[in-house]
Design a protein around this motif. Structure first.
Motif, PDB file in Angstrom:
ATOM      1  N   TYR A 146       0.850  -1.188   0.000  1.00  0.00           N
ATOM      2  CA  TYR A 146       0.000   0.000   0.000  1.00  0.00           C
ATOM      3  C   TYR A 146       0.886   1.238   0.000  1.00  0.00           C
ATOM      4  CZ  TYR A 146      -3.017   3.643   2.068  1.00  0.00           C
ATOM      5  OH  TYR A 146      -3.703   4.799   2.325  1.00  0.00           O
ATOM      6  N   THR A 147       0.653   2.125  -0.954  1.00  0.00           N
ATOM      7  CA  THR A 147       1.432   3.346  -1.003  1.00  0.00           C
ATOM      8  C   THR A 147       0.711   4.377  -1.855  1.00  0.00           C
ATOM      9  OG1 THR A 147       3.671   4.234  -1.340  1.00  0.00           O
ATOM     10  CG2 THR A 147       2.804   2.770  -3.059  1.00  0.00           C
ATOM     11  N   ASN A 148       1.208   5.604  -1.812  1.00  0.00           N
ATOM     12  CA  ASN A 148       0.715   6.649  -2.704  1.00  0.00           C
ATOM     13  C   ASN A 148       1.854   7.088  -3.621  1.00  0.00           C
ATOM     14  OD1 ASN A 148       2.032   9.242  -1.573  1.00  0.00           O
ATOM     15  ND2 ASN A 148       1.120   8.321   0.261  1.00  0.00           N
ATOM     16  N   PRO A 149       1.555   7.678  -4.768  1.00  0.00           N
ATOM     17  CA  PRO A 149       2.611   8.018  -5.720  1.00  0.00           C
ATOM     18  C   PRO A 149       3.692   8.921  -5.146  1.00  0.00           C
ATOM     19  CG  PRO A 149       0.485   8.086  -6.810  1.00  0.00           C
ATOM     20  CD  PRO A 149       0.216   7.900  -5.337  1.00  0.00           C
ATOM     21  N   SER A 150       3.320   9.893  -4.310  1.00  0.00           N
ATOM     22  CA  SER A 150       4.303  10.810  -3.746  1.00  0.00           C
ATOM     23  C   SER A 150       5.280  10.082  -2.838  1.00  0.00           C
ATOM     24  CB  SER A 150       3.587  11.928  -2.970  1.00  0.00           C
ATOM     25  OG  SER A 150       4.521  12.780  -2.339  1.00  0.00           O
ATOM     26  N   TRP A 151       4.749   9.230  -1.944  1.00  0.00           N
ATOM     27  CA  TRP A 151       5.628   8.490  -1.032  1.00  0.00           C
ATOM     28  C   TRP A 151       6.552   7.571  -1.817  1.00  0.00           C
ATOM     29  CZ3 TRP A 151       7.432   3.807   0.457  1.00  0.00           C
ATOM     30  CH2 TRP A 151       8.026   3.710   1.720  1.00  0.00           C
ATOM     31  N   TRP A 152       6.002   6.851  -2.766  1.00  0.00           N
ATOM     32  CA  TRP A 152       6.821   5.893  -3.505  1.00  0.00           C
ATOM     33  C   TRP A 152       7.935   6.586  -4.282  1.00  0.00           C
ATOM     34  CZ3 TRP A 152       6.869   0.922  -2.498  1.00  0.00           C
ATOM     35  CH2 TRP A 152       7.587   0.072  -3.339  1.00  0.00           C
ATOM     36  N   VAL A 169      -1.513  -1.711  -3.898  1.00  0.00           N
ATOM     37  CA  VAL A 169      -2.704  -1.060  -3.359  1.00  0.00           C
ATOM     38  C   VAL A 169      -2.428   0.443  -3.442  1.00  0.00           C
ATOM     39  CG1 VAL A 169      -4.286  -0.823  -1.420  1.00  0.00           C
ATOM     40  CG2 VAL A 169      -3.096  -2.998  -1.813  1.00  0.00           C
ATOM     41  N   LEU A 170      -3.045   1.081  -4.397  1.00  0.00           N
ATOM     42  CA  LEU A 170      -2.772   2.481  -4.703  1.00  0.00           C
ATOM     43  C   LEU A 170      -3.677   3.394  -3.888  1.00  0.00           C
ATOM     44  CD1 LEU A 170      -1.459   4.687  -6.516  1.00  0.00           C
ATOM     45  CD2 LEU A 170      -3.340   4.279  -8.126  1.00  0.00           C
ATOM     46  N   ALA A 171      -3.074   4.293  -3.121  1.00  0.00           N
ATOM     47  CA  ALA A 171      -3.831   5.299  -2.381  1.00  0.00           C
ATOM     48  C   ALA A 171      -3.810   6.598  -3.174  1.00  0.00           C
ATOM     49  CB  ALA A 171      -3.225   5.515  -0.995  1.00  0.00           C
ATOM     50  N   ARG A 172      -4.932   6.961  -3.721  1.00  0.00           N
ATOM     51  CA  ARG A 172      -5.049   8.219  -4.455  1.00  0.00           C
ATOM     52  C   ARG A 172      -6.499   8.670  -4.389  1.00  0.00           C
ATOM     53  NH1 ARG A 172      -5.580  10.426  -9.913  1.00  0.00           N
ATOM     54  NH2 ARG A 172      -4.222  12.259 -10.067  1.00  0.00           N
ATOM     55  N   TYR A 173      -6.730   9.744  -3.634  1.00  0.00           N
ATOM     56  CA  TYR A 173      -8.094  10.227  -3.425  1.00  0.00           C
ATOM     57  C   TYR A 173      -8.449  11.169  -4.564  1.00  0.00           C
ATOM     58  CZ  TYR A 173      -7.523   8.385   1.311  1.00  0.00           C
ATOM     59  OH  TYR A 173      -7.296   7.563   2.394  1.00  0.00           O
ATOM     60  N   SER A 174      -9.070  10.607  -5.560  1.00  0.00           N
ATOM     61  CA  SER A 174      -9.379  11.356  -6.770  1.00  0.00           C
ATOM     62  C   SER A 174     -10.481  10.630  -7.516  1.00  0.00           C
ATOM     63  CB  SER A 174      -8.126  11.473  -7.649  1.00  0.00           C
ATOM     64  OG  SER A 174      -8.399  12.165  -8.852  1.00  0.00           O
ATOM     65  N   SER A 175     -10.978  11.260  -8.562  1.00  0.00           N
ATOM     66  CA  SER A 175     -12.013  10.628  -9.383  1.00  0.00           C
ATOM     67  C   SER A 175     -11.435   9.589 -10.325  1.00  0.00           C
ATOM     68  CB  SER A 175     -12.761  11.693 -10.183  1.00  0.00           C
ATOM     69  OG  SER A 175     -11.855  12.408 -11.007  1.00  0.00           O
ATOM     70  N   SER A 176     -10.112   9.591 -10.498  1.00  0.00           N
ATOM     71  CA  SER A 176      -9.462   8.569 -11.318  1.00  0.00           C
ATOM     72  C   SER A 176      -8.170   8.135 -10.643  1.00  0.00           C
ATOM     73  CB  SER A 176      -9.166   9.093 -12.722  1.00  0.00           C
ATOM     74  OG  SER A 176      -8.213  10.137 -12.684  1.00  0.00           O
ATOM     75  N   ALA A 177      -7.737   6.914 -10.933  1.00  0.00           N
ATOM     76  CA  ALA A 177      -6.546   6.376 -10.283  1.00  0.00           C
ATOM     77  C   ALA A 177      -5.263   6.972 -10.823  1.00  0.00           C
ATOM     78  CB  ALA A 177      -6.518   4.857 -10.443  1.00  0.00           C
ATOM     79  N   GLY A 178      -5.273   7.446 -12.048  1.00  0.00           N
ATOM     80  CA  GLY A 178      -4.069   7.999 -12.648  1.00  0.00           C
ATOM     81  C   GLY A 178      -3.052   6.907 -12.963  1.00  0.00           C
TER      82      GLY A 178
END
Length: 218
Positions: A146-152, A169-178
């Protein structure tokens, strides 16, 4: 894992159908699992441990409640990279609820990676490998990461070392995963907000129910 991630997921060129789920910890002291299941959720990821001294006080009751309601469920471990080795924390997690068996209702354990960068990028990657390889040696499957793009990007140098072994497991609070970080061609789970209707964070599995069952069976 025993097969490629793509074959386990049933993915070819991106997402198929999506399966709703959520994750919880002791911050959600009471969860209406039956209502969540009736609303369409089919999996729950539950906090079990942190570092080498913390046991989530609600893990056991949450795990039992999720099981009784018919969910596919699994535990997660919040990493403290600067307090002990990856292997030490993997063993602690395994000893306190983070285990796995191919029973079709248990997800591989999840390693929660977030917060400040406390090690160099190379040392961070080595720590994650230590945790991941230890978990794999004891269970036969690799843990979810589990991580987010900035941390990784900041903490691992956007390492692609786990693309072929560990589901993202992508953590990204948005309307799309990117675009997933680290060279992963797709996410396996996407945590898209922290306000699930029945408590905790909302997540979706990148595939259909058959694919989710394949993850649970290894």
């Amino acid at each position: 894992m025993k097969a490629t991630l793509a074959s386990l997921l049933g993915l070819a060129n991106g997402a198929l159908a999506a399966v709703q789920g959520f994750d919880i910890s002791h911050y959600q002291s009471s969860v209406n699992f039956a209502a969540a299941y009736n609303a369409g959720a089919r999996f729950v990821i539950i906090k079990a441990t942190e570092g080498t001294t913390y046991l989530d006080p609600s893990f056991s009751s949450h795990y039992t409640g999720a099981t009784n309601a018919g969910f596919i469920r699994g535990g997660y471990h919040f990493a403290h990279l600067d307090t002990s080795s990856g292997a030490t924390q993997a063993n602690y997690f395994l000893a306190h609820g983070g285990g796995w068996s191919g029973d079709g209702i248990t997800l591989p354990g999840m390693l929660d990676l977030e917060g400040s960068c406390v090690l160099s990028a190379s040392a961070t990657v080595a720590w994650i490998k230590d945790f991941s390889n230890t978990y794999h040696s004891k269970t036969g499957v690799y843990p979810l990461l589990y991580t987010n793009p900035s941390w990784w990007s900041s903490c691992t140098g956007n390492s692609n070392a786990f693309v072929n072994t560990n589901p993202l497991v992508l953590a990204r609070y948005s309307s799309s995963a990117g675009t997933p970080p680290g060279g992963w061609p797709y996410y396996t789970f996407w945590q898209y907000n922290d306000a699930y209707a029945y408590g905790g964070d909302s997540e979706v599995f990148n595939g259909d129910m058959a694919g989710l069952l394949r993850i649970a069976k290894g």
